[in-house]
Design a protein around this motif. Structure first.
Motif, PDB file in Angstrom:
ATOM      1  N   LEU A  63      33.592 -30.418 -53.181  1.00  0.00           N
ATOM      2  CA  LEU A  63      34.983 -30.845 -53.008  1.00  0.00           C
ATOM      3  C   LEU A  63      35.929 -29.758 -53.509  1.00  0.00           C
ATOM      4  CD1 LEU A  63      37.116 -32.952 -52.279  1.00  0.00           C
ATOM      5  CD2 LEU A  63      36.825 -33.924 -54.588  1.00  0.00           C
ATOM      6  N   SER A  64      35.591 -29.165 -54.651  1.00  0.00           N
ATOM      7  CA  SER A  64      36.414 -28.077 -55.196  1.00  0.00           C
ATOM      8  C   SER A  64      36.421 -26.875 -54.258  1.00  0.00           C
ATOM      9  CB  SER A  64      35.893 -27.661 -56.576  1.00  0.00           C
ATOM     10  OG  SER A  64      35.925 -28.740 -57.482  1.00  0.00           O
ATOM     11  N   ILE A  65      35.245 -26.520 -53.753  1.00  0.00           N
ATOM     12  CA  ILE A  65      35.149 -25.392 -52.819  1.00  0.00           C
ATOM     13  C   ILE A  65      35.983 -25.652 -51.577  1.00  0.00           C
ATOM     14  CG2 ILE A  65      33.580 -24.160 -51.265  1.00  0.00           C
ATOM     15  CD1 ILE A  65      31.424 -24.391 -53.404  1.00  0.00           C
ATOM     16  N   TYR A  66      35.901 -26.870 -51.060  1.00  0.00           N
ATOM     17  CA  TYR A  66      36.645 -27.194 -49.839  1.00  0.00           C
ATOM     18  C   TYR A  66      38.152 -27.115 -50.054  1.00  0.00           C
ATOM     19  CZ  TYR A  66      38.249 -29.740 -45.725  1.00  0.00           C
ATOM     20  OH  TYR A  66      38.892 -30.098 -44.574  1.00  0.00           O
ATOM     21  N   LEU A  67      38.615 -27.661 -51.166  1.00  0.00           N
ATOM     22  CA  LEU A  67      40.052 -27.627 -51.465  1.00  0.00           C
ATOM     23  C   LEU A  67      40.541 -26.204 -51.666  1.00  0.00           C
ATOM     24  CD1 LEU A  67      40.392 -30.696 -53.870  1.00  0.00           C
ATOM     25  CD2 LEU A  67      41.091 -30.538 -51.474  1.00  0.00           C
ATOM     26  N   ILE A  68      39.760 -25.398 -52.374  1.00  0.00           N
ATOM     27  CA  ILE A  68      40.132 -23.992 -52.588  1.00  0.00           C
ATOM     28  C   ILE A  68      40.179 -23.254 -51.256  1.00  0.00           C
ATOM     29  CG2 ILE A  68      39.366 -21.799 -53.592  1.00  0.00           C
ATOM     30  CD1 ILE A  68      38.197 -23.430 -55.918  1.00  0.00           C
ATOM     31  N   THR A  69      39.200 -23.527 -50.393  1.00  0.00           N
ATOM     32  CA  THR A  69      39.142 -22.870 -49.084  1.00  0.00           C
ATOM     33  C   THR A  69      40.359 -23.207 -48.235  1.00  0.00           C
ATOM     34  OG1 THR A  69      36.716 -22.906 -49.085  1.00  0.00           O
ATOM     35  CG2 THR A  69      37.799 -22.621 -46.960  1.00  0.00           C
TER      36      THR A  69
ATOM     37  N   THR B  98      35.763 -27.300 -42.583  1.00  0.00           N
ATOM     38  CA  THR B  98      36.045 -28.689 -42.211  1.00  0.00           C
ATOM     39  C   THR B  98      34.939 -29.266 -41.334  1.00  0.00           C
ATOM     40  OG1 THR B  98      38.423 -28.230 -42.342  1.00  0.00           O
ATOM     41  CG2 THR B  98      37.761 -30.197 -41.129  1.00  0.00           C
ATOM     42  N   THR B  99      34.258 -28.423 -40.609  1.00  0.00           N
ATOM     43  CA  THR B  99      33.161 -28.877 -39.750  1.00  0.00           C
ATOM     44  C   THR B  99      31.963 -29.364 -40.560  1.00  0.00           C
ATOM     45  OG1 THR B  99      33.818 -27.353 -37.985  1.00  0.00           O
ATOM     46  CG2 THR B  99      31.551 -28.161 -37.927  1.00  0.00           C
ATOM     47  N   THR B 100      31.726 -28.752 -41.717  1.00  0.00           N
ATOM     48  CA  THR B 100      30.492 -29.038 -42.447  1.00  0.00           C
ATOM     49  C   THR B 100      30.686 -29.838 -43.741  1.00  0.00           C
ATOM     50  OG1 THR B 100      30.679 -26.888 -43.571  1.00  0.00           O
ATOM     51  CG2 THR B 100      29.371 -26.970 -41.553  1.00  0.00           C
ATOM     52  N   ILE B 101      31.683 -29.475 -44.546  1.00  0.00           N
ATOM     53  CA  ILE B 101      31.774 -30.039 -45.901  1.00  0.00           C
ATOM     54  C   ILE B 101      32.189 -31.511 -45.936  1.00  0.00           C
ATOM     55  CG2 ILE B 101      32.854 -29.818 -48.174  1.00  0.00           C
ATOM     56  CD1 ILE B 101      32.973 -26.847 -47.786  1.00  0.00           C
ATOM     57  N   PRO B 102      33.250 -31.954 -45.228  1.00  0.00           N
ATOM     58  CA  PRO B 102      33.655 -33.358 -45.342  1.00  0.00           C
ATOM     59  C   PRO B 102      32.548 -34.361 -45.049  1.00  0.00           C
ATOM     60  CG  PRO B 102      35.379 -32.100 -44.278  1.00  0.00           C
ATOM     61  CD  PRO B 102      34.199 -31.191 -44.398  1.00  0.00           C
ATOM     62  N   LYS B 103      31.742 -34.113 -44.005  1.00  0.00           N
ATOM     63  CA  LYS B 103      30.636 -35.026 -43.695  1.00  0.00           C
ATOM     64  C   LYS B 103      29.641 -35.061 -44.847  1.00  0.00           C
ATOM     65  CE  LYS B 103      27.583 -37.555 -41.730  1.00  0.00           C
ATOM     66  NZ  LYS B 103      27.738 -39.029 -41.783  1.00  0.00           N
ATOM     67  N   MET B 104      29.392 -33.908 -45.459  1.00  0.00           N
ATOM     68  CA  MET B 104      28.478 -33.853 -46.596  1.00  0.00           C
ATOM     69  C   MET B 104      29.034 -34.671 -47.770  1.00  0.00           C
ATOM     70  SD  MET B 104      27.327 -30.493 -48.750  1.00  0.00           S
ATOM     71  CE  MET B 104      26.151 -30.611 -50.100  1.00  0.00           C
TER      72      MET B 104
ATOM     73  N   VAL C  51      24.487 -22.007 -47.341  1.00  0.00           N
ATOM     74  CA  VAL C  51      25.751 -22.315 -48.013  1.00  0.00           C
ATOM     75  C   VAL C  51      26.598 -21.054 -48.172  1.00  0.00           C
ATOM     76  CG1 VAL C  51      26.784 -23.116 -50.184  1.00  0.00           C
ATOM     77  CG2 VAL C  51      24.816 -24.310 -49.222  1.00  0.00           C
ATOM     78  N   MET C  52      25.942 -19.913 -48.348  1.00  0.00           N
ATOM     79  CA  MET C  52      26.659 -18.670 -48.596  1.00  0.00           C
ATOM     80  C   MET C  52      27.543 -18.276 -47.416  1.00  0.00           C
ATOM     81  SD  MET C  52      26.090 -17.776 -51.633  1.00  0.00           S
ATOM     82  CE  MET C  52      26.860 -16.167 -51.547  1.00  0.00           C
ATOM     83  N   TYR C  53      27.030 -18.345 -46.200  1.00  0.00           N
ATOM     84  CA  TYR C  53      27.839 -17.875 -45.072  1.00  0.00           C
ATOM     85  C   TYR C  53      28.625 -18.985 -44.372  1.00  0.00           C
ATOM     86  CZ  TYR C  53      24.786 -19.472 -41.202  1.00  0.00           C
ATOM     87  OH  TYR C  53      24.091 -20.232 -40.292  1.00  0.00           O
ATOM     88  N   THR C  54      28.328 -20.254 -44.670  1.00  0.00           N
ATOM     89  CA  THR C  54      29.080 -21.343 -44.057  1.00  0.00           C
ATOM     90  C   THR C  54      30.097 -21.976 -45.000  1.00  0.00           C
ATOM     91  OG1 THR C  54      27.351 -22.934 -44.678  1.00  0.00           O
ATOM     92  CG2 THR C  54      27.202 -21.955 -42.484  1.00  0.00           C
ATOM     93  N   VAL C  55      29.988 -21.691 -46.304  1.00  0.00           N
ATOM     94  CA  VAL C  55      30.875 -22.318 -47.281  1.00  0.00           C
ATOM     95  C   VAL C  55      31.524 -21.293 -48.204  1.00  0.00           C
ATOM     96  CG1 VAL C  55      30.995 -23.947 -49.205  1.00  0.00           C
ATOM     97  CG2 VAL C  55      29.564 -24.477 -47.229  1.00  0.00           C
ATOM     98  N   VAL C  56      30.698 -20.511 -48.883  1.00  0.00           N
ATOM     99  CA  VAL C  56      31.211 -19.594 -49.913  1.00  0.00           C
ATOM    100  C   VAL C  56      32.051 -18.470 -49.313  1.00  0.00           C
ATOM    101  CG1 VAL C  56      30.562 -17.992 -51.761  1.00  0.00           C
ATOM    102  CG2 VAL C  56      29.291 -20.124 -51.453  1.00  0.00           C
ATOM    103  N   THR C  57      31.594 -17.892 -48.215  1.00  0.00           N
ATOM    104  CA  THR C  57      32.339 -16.802 -47.573  1.00  0.00           C
ATOM    105  C   THR C  57      33.747 -17.237 -47.211  1.00  0.00           C
ATOM    106  OG1 THR C  57      30.316 -15.835 -46.669  1.00  0.00           O
ATOM    107  CG2 THR C  57      32.381 -15.226 -45.613  1.00  0.00           C
ATOM    108  N   GLN C  58      33.896 -18.433 -46.650  1.00  0.00           N
ATOM    109  CA  GLN C  58      35.213 -18.928 -46.247  1.00  0.00           C
ATOM    110  C   GLN C  58      36.117 -19.152 -47.451  1.00  0.00           C
ATOM    111  OE1 GLN C  58      32.275 -19.983 -44.934  1.00  0.00           O
ATOM    112  NE2 GLN C  58      32.640 -18.975 -42.985  1.00  0.00           N
TER     113      GLN C  58
END
Length: 312
Positions: A32-38, A75-81, A276-283
Motif C-alpha cells: 500500500l505504501s509503495i502504491y501510494l508513493i508511486t 494500478t494494474t497489479t497492486i490494488p487487486k493484490m 516485484v522489482m520490475y513491476t512495482v519497485v521500478t515504477q
C-alpha cells in the motif's frame, strides 16, 4: 483430471508472494505504501511538467508519458493484490485474470517503447544539436507515443486473446501476485506451442528491438561526446543522459534478473518475488531518479509544492 474450456473455467487462484498468515499485514502495509508513493510521486512529475513552461520540451513530454505509464502499471497489479490480502480471498475470475494480464503486457511494452523513444531524443539532442528542434518536432513526438501505444495494445490483445483457445485443468492455481501471461499459459492443459511462440516473438520485438535501439543511440552519443574537447562540455552532455540511463538500467536490469531467476530456479514463488522489482519497485523509484538528478525538475517541483497551500 478433467478439462474445462474458457467459457466454463472456474476462478483462478492468485497465490501471491507468501502463504504465511503472519506476513499478510506486513505485505499489505508495504505494498500500500509503495502504491501510494508511486502514484503521488509520478503525479507530481506530470503536474510539474505541465505547470512549468520551461519543461514543455520533447524530453519532458516523454517523461510525463513514462510517469503516466508507471501509474497505470502499478494500478494494474497492486490494488487487486491489496484487496485479496484484505478480504483473504485469492480468487480472480477468468475474465478478470485475462484483463489484468492484457493491461500488464500493454504497459510493459509501452514502457520499452517510451524508453527507446527517449534514447532517440537524447541521440538527436547530442549528435545533431543544431537540428534538434526541427527533427524532434511535436508532430514526431506525438507520433512516436501514438505508435508505441497502438503497437503495445495490438501486442497485448493478440497475446491475451490467444489464451481463449486454451483449455484448463481443474487446478487453477497461479503462483504469482498478478495474472502474468506466461503463468496463465503454464497451467493450461492443451497445447500451448503457439502461445509460447507468440510470447517469444513479442519479447524479441519489444524487448530486443527497443533495447537494440537504445544501445545504438548511446553508442552514437558516446562517440559524439568523446569528440568534444572540453571536459566541462563532455560532462554537460553526459549529464543530460544520467537520469535516463539510470531508469534504463533499473528497468532492463530487473527484467533480466527475473529471466535469470526463472532459468536457475524451479520455484515460482522466487520468480514472483523477483517480478516485484520490475513491476512495482521500478515504477516507484522512477520519479525520484528524475527529480533528484535533474535541476530543472527539482525547481519545477519546488514551485508546484509551493503553490499547494494557496490552492488548498
Amino acid at each position: 483430471m478433467g478439462l474445462t474450456n474458457q467459457t466454463a473455467a472456474a476462478d483462478f487462484l492468485l497465490l501471491g508472494l507468501s502463504s504465511d498468515p503472519e506476513l499478510q499485514p506486513v505485505m499489505f502495509g508495504l505494498f500500500l505504501s509503495i502504491y501510494l508513493i508511486t502514484v503521488i510521486g509520478n503525479m507530481f512529475i506530470i503536474l510539474a511538467i505541465h505547470s512549468d513552461s520551461h519543461l514543455h520540451t520533447p524530453m519532458y513530454f516523454f517523461i510525463s508519458n513514462l510517469s503516466l505509464t508507471d501509474i497505470c502499471t502499478s494500478t494494474t497489479t497492486i490494488p487487486k493484490m491489496l484487496v485479496s490480502i484484505q478480504e483473504r480471498n485469492l480468487s480472480i475470475t477468468f475474465a478478470g485474470c485475462l484483463t489484468q494480464a492484457c493491461f500488464a503486457m500493454l504497459f510493459a511494452s509501452l514502457e520499452c517503447c517510451l524508453l527507446a523513444a527517449m534514447a532517440y531524443d537524447r541521440y538527436v539532442a547530442i549528435c545533431y544539436p543544431l537540428r534538434y528542434t526541427v527533427i524532434m518536432s511535436w508532430r514526431l513526438c506525438s507520433l512516436l507515443v501514438l505508435f508505441s501505444l497502438i503497437s503495445s495494445t495490438v501486442n497485448a490483445l493478440l497475446l491475451s486473446l490467444t489464451v481463449l483457445w486454451l483449455s484448463f485443468c481443474k487446478d487453477l492455481e497461479i503462483p504469482h501476485f498478478f495474472c502474468e501471461i506466461t503463468q496463465v499459459i503454464n497451467i493450461a492443459c492443451s497445447d500451448t506451442f503457439i502461445n509460447n511462440l507468440l510470447i517469444y516473438i513479442a519479447g524479441l520485438t519489444f524487448g530486443g528491438i527497443t533495447f537494440s535501439g537504445i544501445i545504438f543511440s548511446y553508442t552514437e552519443i558516446v562517440s559524439s561526446v568523446l569528440k568534444i574537447q572540453s571536459v566541462q562540455g563532455r560532462y554537460k552532455a553526459f549529464s543530460t543522459c544520467g537520469s535516463h540511463l539510470s531508469v534504463i538500467s533499473l528497468f532492463y536490469g530487473t527484467g533480466l534478473g527475473v529471466c535469470i531467476s526463472s532459468a536457475v530456479t524451479d520455484s515460482p514463488r522466487i520468480t514472483a518475488a523477483a517480478s516485484v522489482m520490475y513491476t512495482v519497485v521500478t515504477q516507484m523509484l522512477n520519479p525520484f531518479i528524475y527529480s533528484l538528478r535533474n535541476k530543472d525538475m527539482k525547481e519545477a517541483l519546488r514551485k508546484l509544492i509551493g503553490r499547494i497551500p494557496s490552492i488548498l
